[in-house]
Design a protein around this motif. Sequence first.
Motif, short mmCIF file in Angstrom:
data_model
loop_
_atom_site.label_atom_id
_atom_site.label_comp_id
_atom_site.label_asym_id
_atom_site.label_seq_id
_atom_site.Cartn_x
_atom_site.Cartn_y
_atom_site.Cartn_z
N LYS A 93 0.84 -1.21 0.00
CA LYS A 93 0.00 0.00 0.00
C LYS A 93 0.86 1.25 0.00
O LYS A 93 0.57 2.23 -0.68
CB LYS A 93 -0.93 0.01 1.23
N THR A 94 1.96 1.21 0.76
CA THR A 94 2.88 2.35 0.80
C THR A 94 3.52 2.57 -0.56
O THR A 94 3.67 3.72 -1.02
CB THR A 94 3.98 2.11 1.86
N VAL A 95 3.90 1.47 -1.23
CA VAL A 95 4.50 1.58 -2.57
C VAL A 95 3.51 2.22 -3.54
O VAL A 95 3.89 3.08 -4.35
CB VAL A 95 4.93 0.19 -3.07
N VAL A 96 2.24 1.82 -3.47
CA VAL A 96 1.22 2.39 -4.34
C VAL A 96 1.07 3.88 -4.08
O VAL A 96 1.01 4.70 -5.02
CB VAL A 96 -0.13 1.66 -4.13
N GLU A 97 1.01 4.26 -2.82
CA GLU A 97 0.86 5.68 -2.47
C GLU A 97 2.04 6.50 -2.99
O GLU A 97 1.85 7.61 -3.52
CB GLU A 97 0.75 5.82 -0.95
N MET A 98 3.25 5.97 -2.86
CA MET A 98 4.42 6.69 -3.34
C MET A 98 4.41 6.81 -4.86
O MET A 98 4.76 7.86 -5.42
CB MET A 98 5.69 5.97 -2.87
N ALA A 99 4.02 5.73 -5.54
CA ALA A 99 3.97 5.76 -7.01
C ALA A 99 2.92 6.75 -7.49
O ALA A 99 3.15 7.50 -8.46
CB ALA A 99 3.66 4.36 -7.55
N ARG A 100 1.76 6.79 -6.83
CA ARG A 100 0.73 7.75 -7.20
C ARG A 100 1.18 9.18 -6.94
O ARG A 100 0.88 10.10 -7.73
CB ARG A 100 -0.56 7.45 -6.41
N GLU A 101 1.88 9.37 -5.84
CA GLU A 101 2.38 10.71 -5.51
C GLU A 101 3.36 11.20 -6.58
O GLU A 101 3.30 12.36 -6.99
CB GLU A 101 3.06 10.68 -4.14
N GLN A 102 4.23 10.30 -7.03
CA GLN A 102 5.17 10.67 -8.08
C GLN A 102 4.43 11.03 -9.37
O GLN A 102 4.81 11.98 -10.08
CB GLN A 102 6.14 9.52 -8.35
N LEU A 103 3.37 10.28 -9.67
CA LEU A 103 2.59 10.57 -10.87
C LEU A 103 1.91 11.93 -10.76
O LEU A 103 1.88 12.71 -11.73
CB LEU A 103 1.54 9.47 -11.07
N THR A 104 1.39 12.25 -9.59
CA THR A 104 0.76 13.56 -9.36
C THR A 104 1.77 14.69 -9.54
O THR A 104 1.46 15.73 -10.15
CB THR A 104 0.17 13.62 -7.94
N ILE A 105 2.97 14.50 -9.04
CA ILE A 105 4.02 15.51 -9.17
C ILE A 105 4.35 15.74 -10.64
O ILE A 105 4.53 16.89 -11.10
CB ILE A 105 5.28 15.08 -8.39
N LEU A 106 4.43 14.65 -11.42
CA LEU A 106 4.73 14.78 -12.85
C LEU A 106 3.64 15.54 -13.58
O LEU A 106 3.92 16.42 -14.42
CB LEU A 106 4.92 13.39 -13.46
N HIS A 107 2.38 15.22 -13.27
CA HIS A 107 1.26 15.93 -13.90
C HIS A 107 1.29 17.41 -13.53
O HIS A 107 1.06 18.29 -14.38
CB HIS A 107 -0.07 15.32 -13.47
N SER A 108 1.59 17.69 -12.26
CA SER A 108 1.66 19.08 -11.81
C SER A 108 2.78 19.84 -12.52
O SER A 108 2.60 20.99 -12.93
CB SER A 108 1.87 19.11 -10.30
N SER A 109 3.92 19.17 -12.68
CA SER A 109 5.05 19.80 -13.37
C SER A 109 4.70 20.09 -14.82
O SER A 109 5.07 21.14 -15.36
CB SER A 109 6.28 18.89 -13.30
N LEU A 110 3.97 19.15 -15.45
CA LEU A 110 3.56 19.37 -16.84
C LEU A 110 2.60 20.55 -16.95
O LEU A 110 2.75 21.40 -17.84
CB LEU A 110 2.89 18.10 -17.38
N ASN A 111 1.62 20.63 -16.05
CA ASN A 111 0.63 21.70 -16.10
C ASN A 111 1.24 23.07 -15.84
O ASN A 111 0.75 24.09 -16.35
CB ASN A 111 -0.49 21.44 -15.09
N ASN A 112 2.31 23.09 -15.05
CA ASN A 112 2.95 24.36 -14.71
C ASN A 112 4.04 24.77 -15.68
O ASN A 112 4.68 25.81 -15.51
CB ASN A 112 3.54 24.29 -13.30
N ASN A 113 4.29 23.93 -16.70
CA ASN A 113 5.35 24.21 -17.67
C ASN A 113 4.73 24.87 -18.90
O ASN A 113 3.83 24.31 -19.53
CB ASN A 113 6.05 22.91 -18.05
#
Length: 251
Positions: A93-113
């Motif tokens: 469950k922790t691995v899933v949460e971390m992977a999702r968090e990384q995906l959210t960060i990537l989407h945020s970086s794309l939207n802010n670029n």
Amino acid sequence: MEEAGDPQMMSIRRQLENLNDATDDINSYEMKLEHVKKQFCETQLIFNREISGIPNKLAKHISKARPFFDLKSREPNLRRFAQQAAALFERQKTVVEMAREQLTILHSSLNNNDEMDAEKKYIDVIEQQLELVNEAEAECAEAERAHAARVRDLLQLETTLRRLLQENGPSIKKARPYYDRKEVLTKTMNSQIELMSILENEVQDRKDSYSTSMRALEQISEQIHQERSSQNSLAQAVSDTSSDVESDGLG
């Protein structure tokens, strides 16, 4: 010869020390092994005497209580398996949460670029991270199913134990000292078997070390023999050459 002899002598001394140490260790471990073997034989005798010396009246209770105690002996392992499955599920469950968090960060970086080709830069990375999320979720789901199966096994065992206790309570109570004693003796014998295996491995390791040092000494001895043979041959050749020179001079 003196210059070549020094390192050889040092190597010889080292191998001889190894031989002495290995011999001492072999003797020590073999004595311990014999002691444990003796203890094991004594425990076996006690076990056989106590198991075969059961009165007929108690033997009936032991027979009725056997399903309960056989099942009871499985409980610690099932409980441990359930705990391990629960821990694995929590880690996944922790691995899933971390992977999702990384995906959210990537989407945020794309939207802010604001760069024109920003999507091209991020799309491959986002797709790779999305695959990681899917893999982590699949492993987490598998861990959850495994945990649920372990819990069901444990609950089923506990239910069966309660039923057997209700059906054969008096026999179980009277047979408990027998099964408790049997468990103690069995654990003792298993521990002794494990210790014998460890000591046997230690003895074999020391014997291997002894053999290795013996081979090293044989190699050093052969090397010394070859060096002496070469020196003797060289001395003989020099002597023959000197004799030829002297003969030519006299002629």
